[in-house]
Design a protein around this motif. Structure first.
Motif, PDB file in Angstrom:
ATOM      1  N   ALA A  13      62.902  56.747-118.766  1.00 24.78           N
ATOM      2  CA  ALA A  13      61.521  56.280-118.609  1.00 24.78           C
ATOM      3  C   ALA A  13      60.611  57.389-118.103  1.00 24.78           C
ATOM      4  N   ASP A  14      59.308  57.235-118.379  1.00 22.76           N
ATOM      5  CA  ASP A  14      58.345  58.186-117.838  1.00 22.76           C
ATOM      6  C   ASP A  14      58.090  57.879-116.360  1.00 22.76           C
ATOM      7  N   ASP A  15      57.350  58.763-115.709  1.00 23.56           N
ATOM      8  CA  ASP A  15      57.150  58.629-114.271  1.00 23.56           C
ATOM      9  C   ASP A  15      56.410  57.347-113.902  1.00 23.56           C
ATOM     10  N   ALA A  16      55.445  56.940-114.736  1.00 25.62           N
ATOM     11  CA  ALA A  16      54.679  55.731-114.427  1.00 25.62           C
ATOM     12  C   ALA A  16      55.590  54.512-114.379  1.00 25.62           C
ATOM     13  N   ALA A  17      56.490  54.398-115.348  1.00 25.28           N
ATOM     14  CA  ALA A  17      57.406  53.256-115.386  1.00 25.28           C
ATOM     15  C   ALA A  17      58.394  53.317-114.227  1.00 25.28           C
ATOM     16  N   LYS A  18      58.912  54.505-113.944  1.00 26.77           N
ATOM     17  CA  LYS A  18      59.873  54.635-112.844  1.00 26.77           C
ATOM     18  C   LYS A  18      59.236  54.278-111.504  1.00 26.77           C
ATOM     19  N   ASP A  19      58.005  54.721-111.310  1.00 24.68           N
ATOM     20  CA  ASP A  19      57.326  54.441-110.046  1.00 24.68           C
ATOM     21  C   ASP A  19      57.038  52.952-109.874  1.00 24.68           C
ATOM     22  N   ALA A  20      56.781  52.248-110.983  1.00 28.35           N
ATOM     23  CA  ALA A  20      56.421  50.830-110.911  1.00 28.35           C
ATOM     24  C   ALA A  20      57.635  49.907-110.843  1.00 28.35           C
ATOM     25  N   ALA A  21      58.784  50.397-111.288  1.00 24.60           N
ATOM     26  CA  ALA A  21      59.971  49.546-111.369  1.00 24.60           C
ATOM     27  C   ALA A  21      60.593  49.304-109.997  1.00 24.60           C
ATOM     28  N   ASP A  22      61.242  48.163-109.863  1.00 22.09           N
ATOM     29  CA  ASP A  22      62.007  47.885-108.652  1.00 22.09           C
ATOM     30  C   ASP A  22      63.254  48.757-108.583  1.00 22.09           C
ATOM     31  N   GLU A  23      63.779  49.122-109.753  1.00 23.98           N
ATOM     32  CA  GLU A  23      64.990  49.947-109.792  1.00 23.98           C
ATOM     33  C   GLU A  23      64.988  50.796-111.052  1.00 23.98           C
ATOM     34  N   VAL A  24      65.448  52.028-110.921  1.00 25.71           N
ATOM     35  CA  VAL A  24      65.648  52.901-112.077  1.00 25.71           C
ATOM     36  C   VAL A  24      67.131  52.883-112.413  1.00 25.71           C
ATOM     37  N   LEU A  25      67.438  52.510-113.635  1.00 31.96           N
ATOM     38  CA  LEU A  25      68.824  52.389-114.062  1.00 31.96           C
ATOM     39  C   LEU A  25      69.441  53.766-114.303  1.00 31.96           C
ATOM     40  N   GLU A  26      70.747  53.845-114.241  1.00 38.89           N
ATOM     41  CA  GLU A  26      71.426  55.118-114.465  1.00 38.89           C
ATOM     42  C   GLU A  26      71.518  55.467-115.943  1.00 38.89           C
ATOM     43  N   GLY A  27      71.609  54.467-116.802  1.00 38.69           N
ATOM     44  CA  GLY A  27      71.771  54.718-118.225  1.00 38.69           C
ATOM     45  C   GLY A  27      70.452  54.875-118.946  1.00 38.69           C
ATOM     46  N   ILE A  28      70.485  55.608-120.057  1.00 35.72           N
ATOM     47  CA  ILE A  28      69.295  55.803-120.873  1.00 35.72           C
ATOM     48  C   ILE A  28      69.282  54.816-122.035  1.00 35.72           C
ATOM     49  N   HIS A  29      68.076  54.515-122.495  1.00 38.17           N
ATOM     50  CA  HIS A  29      67.879  53.678-123.683  1.00 38.17           C
ATOM     51  C   HIS A  29      68.709  52.393-123.580  1.00 38.17           C
ATOM     52  N   ALA A  30      69.349  51.995-124.690  1.00 35.92           N
ATOM     53  CA  ALA A  30      70.096  50.735-124.706  1.00 35.92           C
ATOM     54  C   ALA A  30      71.298  50.762-123.763  1.00 35.92           C
ATOM     55  N   ASP A  31      71.828  51.951-123.474  1.00 45.67           N
ATOM     56  CA  ASP A  31      72.949  52.026-122.523  1.00 45.67           C
ATOM     57  C   ASP A  31      72.541  51.425-121.181  1.00 45.67           C
ATOM     58  N   GLY A  32      71.364  51.808-120.688  1.00 48.25           N
ATOM     59  CA  GLY A  32      70.894  51.275-119.420  1.00 48.25           C
ATOM     60  C   GLY A  32      70.624  49.789-119.486  1.00 48.25           C
ATOM     61  N   THR A  33      69.983  49.348-120.572  1.00 43.81           N
ATOM     62  CA  THR A  33      69.660  47.930-120.718  1.00 43.81           C
ATOM     63  C   THR A  33      70.918  47.078-120.811  1.00 43.81           C
ATOM     64  N   LEU A  34      71.884  47.509-121.603  1.00 49.64           N
ATOM     65  CA  LEU A  34      73.119  46.734-121.758  1.00 49.64           C
ATOM     66  C   LEU A  34      73.896  46.643-120.455  1.00 49.64           C
TER      67      LEU A  34
END
Length: 227
Positions: free
Chosen positions: A196-217
């Motif tokens: 994710a970009d910085d805006a999304a990371k700053d707004a999220a409650d948590e930044v996941l370790e995985g990228i793209h669908a890996d993180g979502t799954l």
């Protein structure tokens, strides 16, 4: 056992393969098996998320074009007029710049409320022209979206929740870009994938370790395990 929470999912960067191109087919079964509403909230043109829901086999609950189009499963709501965005595109092209999609431009062909410009096009003149028309340019990491500044994904998600009847405080959102910030603001829990970009990371409650669908799954598995 508690039920699955309602989901609000971005597409590009969130349900896609790590190489950025194409949906990761591993997301299909978990979404089809989810026993709560799944809202697809994306910057893509309206037909694309509708088709995604259709082929996955889930109810068509869609926020498209960064909030410009909302489909509640019963009604299609247009929250912006594309004409101003088209005027910006015409002036941008008249200034010698291409939108970047080729002559057929399937990216914009079915777009109802905004215009998308390829991410490798110069955004400085685009932003200047858009501002003259009272519009904004949103960088999703995949394209520059010329849009009315009023509607956003979060507003669309709120409309669907009211129509369908689920509690946004129980909902979970996953995204990767600045256009997901408004979604993060209306749900109970929000997650940014690692790409994710910085805006999304700053707004999220948590930044996941995985990228793209890996993180979502991985998150979907965690939510299921915690029921």
């Amino acid at each position: 056992m508690t039920a699955d929470p309602p989901l609000v999912l971005d597409v590009d960067g969130t349900l896609t393969r790590p190489d950025k191109w194409g949906l990761d087919p591993r997301v299909f079964d978990p979404l089809r098996e989810w026993d709560a509403p799944v809202v697809i909230a994306t910057g893509k043109a309206f037909p694309y998320p509708v088709a995604l829901c259709h082929f996955v086999g889930i109810p068509q609950l869609v926020v498209a074009e960064n909030g410009g189009v909302v489909y509640t499963g019963d009604d299609v709501l247009f929250t912006a007029d594309r004409e101003a965005a088209r005027a910006v595109a015409r002036e941008y092209e008249a200034a010698g710049h291409s939108l970047g999609w080729g002559s057929e431009d399937t990216v914009n062909r079915w777009r109802e409320t905004e215009v998308a410009v390829a991410i490798d096009r110069p955004d400085g003149p685009l932003r200047e022209i858009a501002a003259e028309h009272g519009l904004e340019v949103v960088d999703t990491g995949y394209a520059y979206h010329v849009k009315d500044p009023a509607p956003n994904k979060g507003d669309g998600v709120r409309t669907i929740a009211e129509r369908v009847g689920f509690d946004l405080e129980e909902a979970v959102a996953v995204g990767d870009s600045e256009n997901d910030v408004s979604t993060f603001e209306v749900v109970g829990r929000s997650y940014a994938v690692a790409n994710a970009d910085d805006a999304a990371k700053d707004a999220a409650d948590e930044v996941l370790e995985g990228i793209h669908a890996d993180g979502t799954l991985t998150l979907l598995e965690r939510l299921r395990d915690s029921r």
